[in-house]
Write a protein that holds these residues in place. Structure first.
Motif, PDB file in Angstrom:
ATOM      1  N   ALA A  59       0.831  -1.203   0.000  1.00  0.00           N
ATOM      2  CA  ALA A  59       0.000   0.000   0.000  1.00  0.00           C
ATOM      3  C   ALA A  59       0.865   1.252   0.000  1.00  0.00           C
ATOM      4  CB  ALA A  59      -0.932  -0.001   1.211  1.00  0.00           C
ATOM      5  N   ALA A  60       0.267   2.363  -0.420  1.00  0.00           N
ATOM      6  CA  ALA A  60       0.965   3.647  -0.403  1.00  0.00           C
ATOM      7  C   ALA A  60       0.770   4.309   0.959  1.00  0.00           C
ATOM      8  CB  ALA A  60       0.423   4.553  -1.508  1.00  0.00           C
ATOM      9  N   VAL A  61       1.862   4.788   1.544  1.00  0.00           N
ATOM     10  CA  VAL A  61       1.830   5.439   2.857  1.00  0.00           C
ATOM     11  C   VAL A  61       2.343   6.863   2.687  1.00  0.00           C
ATOM     12  CG1 VAL A  61       2.656   5.370   5.233  1.00  0.00           C
ATOM     13  CG2 VAL A  61       2.198   3.227   4.004  1.00  0.00           C
ATOM     14  N   PRO A  62       1.559   7.882   3.059  1.00  0.00           N
ATOM     15  CA  PRO A  62       1.980   9.275   2.851  1.00  0.00           C
ATOM     16  C   PRO A  62       3.365   9.599   3.391  1.00  0.00           C
ATOM     17  CG  PRO A  62      -0.330   9.209   3.436  1.00  0.00           C
ATOM     18  CD  PRO A  62       0.166   7.795   3.559  1.00  0.00           C
ATOM     19  N   GLU A  64       5.916   7.687   3.753  1.00  0.00           N
ATOM     20  CA  GLU A  64       6.937   7.077   2.899  1.00  0.00           C
ATOM     21  C   GLU A  64       7.055   7.805   1.566  1.00  0.00           C
ATOM     22  OE1 GLU A  64       6.044   2.592   4.695  1.00  0.00           O
ATOM     23  OE2 GLU A  64       5.792   3.004   2.566  1.00  0.00           O
ATOM     24  N   LEU A  65       5.921   8.251   1.021  1.00  0.00           N
ATOM     25  CA  LEU A  65       5.938   8.921  -0.274  1.00  0.00           C
ATOM     26  C   LEU A  65       6.678  10.254  -0.206  1.00  0.00           C
ATOM     27  CD1 LEU A  65       2.282   8.314  -1.496  1.00  0.00           C
ATOM     28  CD2 LEU A  65       4.351   7.180  -2.296  1.00  0.00           C
ATOM     29  N   LEU A  66       6.482  10.997   0.869  1.00  0.00           N
ATOM     30  CA  LEU A  66       7.047  12.339   0.960  1.00  0.00           C
ATOM     31  C   LEU A  66       8.435  12.352   1.585  1.00  0.00           C
ATOM     32  CD1 LEU A  66       3.873  14.352   2.042  1.00  0.00           C
ATOM     33  CD2 LEU A  66       4.768  13.935  -0.257  1.00  0.00           C
ATOM     34  N   GLN A  67       8.670  11.493   2.566  1.00  0.00           N
ATOM     35  CA  GLN A  67       9.957  11.475   3.260  1.00  0.00           C
ATOM     36  C   GLN A  67      10.894  10.413   2.707  1.00  0.00           C
ATOM     37  OE1 GLN A  67       9.156  11.144   7.469  1.00  0.00           O
ATOM     38  NE2 GLN A  67       7.498  12.656   7.380  1.00  0.00           N
ATOM     39  N   ALA A 159       0.590  14.741   5.312  1.00  0.00           N
ATOM     40  CA  ALA A 159       2.004  14.379   5.256  1.00  0.00           C
ATOM     41  C   ALA A 159       2.450  13.535   6.440  1.00  0.00           C
ATOM     42  CB  ALA A 159       2.856  15.643   5.174  1.00  0.00           C
ATOM     43  N   ASP A 160       1.796  13.659   7.574  1.00  0.00           N
ATOM     44  CA  ASP A 160       2.220  12.929   8.770  1.00  0.00           C
ATOM     45  C   ASP A 160       1.523  11.588   8.927  1.00  0.00           C
ATOM     46  OD1 ASP A 160       3.909  15.035   9.488  1.00  0.00           O
ATOM     47  OD2 ASP A 160       2.309  16.069  10.575  1.00  0.00           O
TER      48      ASP A 160
END
Length: 272
Positions: A59-62, A64-67, A159-160
């Motif tokens: 799955a996509a995790v915010p 992980e995507l941004l940091q 984001a968090d």
């Protein structure tokens, strides 16, 4: 919420990509660990732990995507007994996860049979005409771009968040946005829950405009993305992305056929 069941807008060619996407989503759902419980109505702890580990992997995790940083401890899929009783074991990940690729894999994951059927219903009804207008290859690229835009849009506003984001809703919202731009006057048969399910034939701009309005209202309440909630922000972003991409195709799009017959007891008006 109205439930669409059919649109009066036949496609000129077979929507092979739409069919393939529906089949792929159904197959992935059937082979997702722990999904048996969502269909039969109950899940064991082992099934839930397998599902949690699977979602953390694909799955996509915010965050992980941004940091671009993966957690040091993740569910392993095993069960164990701790100070608070039975639960899922966590440990260092035994895989290398690409956050960017997880956006793609997350688009084929669903948290329940109702989540899956709702998404596939909208894709089935509205995807064929958008694919017909764009062509098979461009439609597939369009679908992916809308899914990525929806996921990253949600991530930027959350984001968090460390909750997994799954489902094809963002990409399908893009399909709905494109349909609204290309075929606003196409008639859509819907079921309206009013004591009973009342069948009505309404213009697409009413059906899809109402759907988008609900998503926008719900998103203002701070939507999140775990198994029990809905990422309304992703729906809004995907819908707007679909509208923008389809906008240059408005001109030259053949109008849908004028429906004949009755419109809930009265003959359909030509301009409605």
């Amino acid at each position: 919420m109205v439930i669409p069941v059919h649109d009066v807008n036949p496609a000129r060619r077979t929507p092979w990509v739409t069919y393939a996407l529906i089949i792929a989503n159904v197959l992935v759902f059937l082979f997702t660990p722990g999904m048996t419980g969502s269909v039969t109505g109950g899940s064991s702890l082992a099934q839930l732990c397998h599902l949690q580990a699977f979602l953390d992997h694909y799955a996509a995790v915010p965050q992980e995507l941004l940091q671009h940083r993966l957690p040091r401890l993740v569910p392993t899929g095993e069960t164990g007994v701790g100070p608070r009783g039975p639960g899922c074991v966590i440990g260092p990940p035994d895989y290398d996860k690409s956050p960017e690729l997880s956006v793609l894999t997350a688009m084929f994951l669903h948290g329940s049979w109702l989540h899956l059927l709702g998404n596939m219903l909208f894709l089935w009804i509205f995807g064929n005409n958008v694919e017909d207008r764009m062509g098979h290859v461009r439609f597939l690229l369009f679908y992916g771009v809308c899914g990525y835009a929806a996921t990253y849009g949600f991530a930027l506003l959350n984001a968090d968040s460390g909750d997994p984001l799954i489902g094809a809703s963002g990409a399908i919202a893009g399909v709905l946005g494109a349909y609204l731009v290309l075929y606003p006057k196409a008639r859509v048969w819907v079921l309206v829950p009013f004591l009973i399910f009342l069948p009505l034939r309404l213009p697409a701009w009413i059906v899809l405009g109402f759907w988008f309005g609900l998503q926008a209202v719900y998103s203002s309440g701070g939507a999140v993305s775990d198994a029990g909630t809905v990422a309304y922000v992703a729906h809004v972003v995907g819908f707007l992305a679909g509208m923008l991409i389809a906008w240059p195709l408005r001109r030259g799009t053949p109008p849908p056929p004028e429906p004949r017959g009755l419109l809930f007891g009265r003959r359909a008006r030509p301009g409605w």
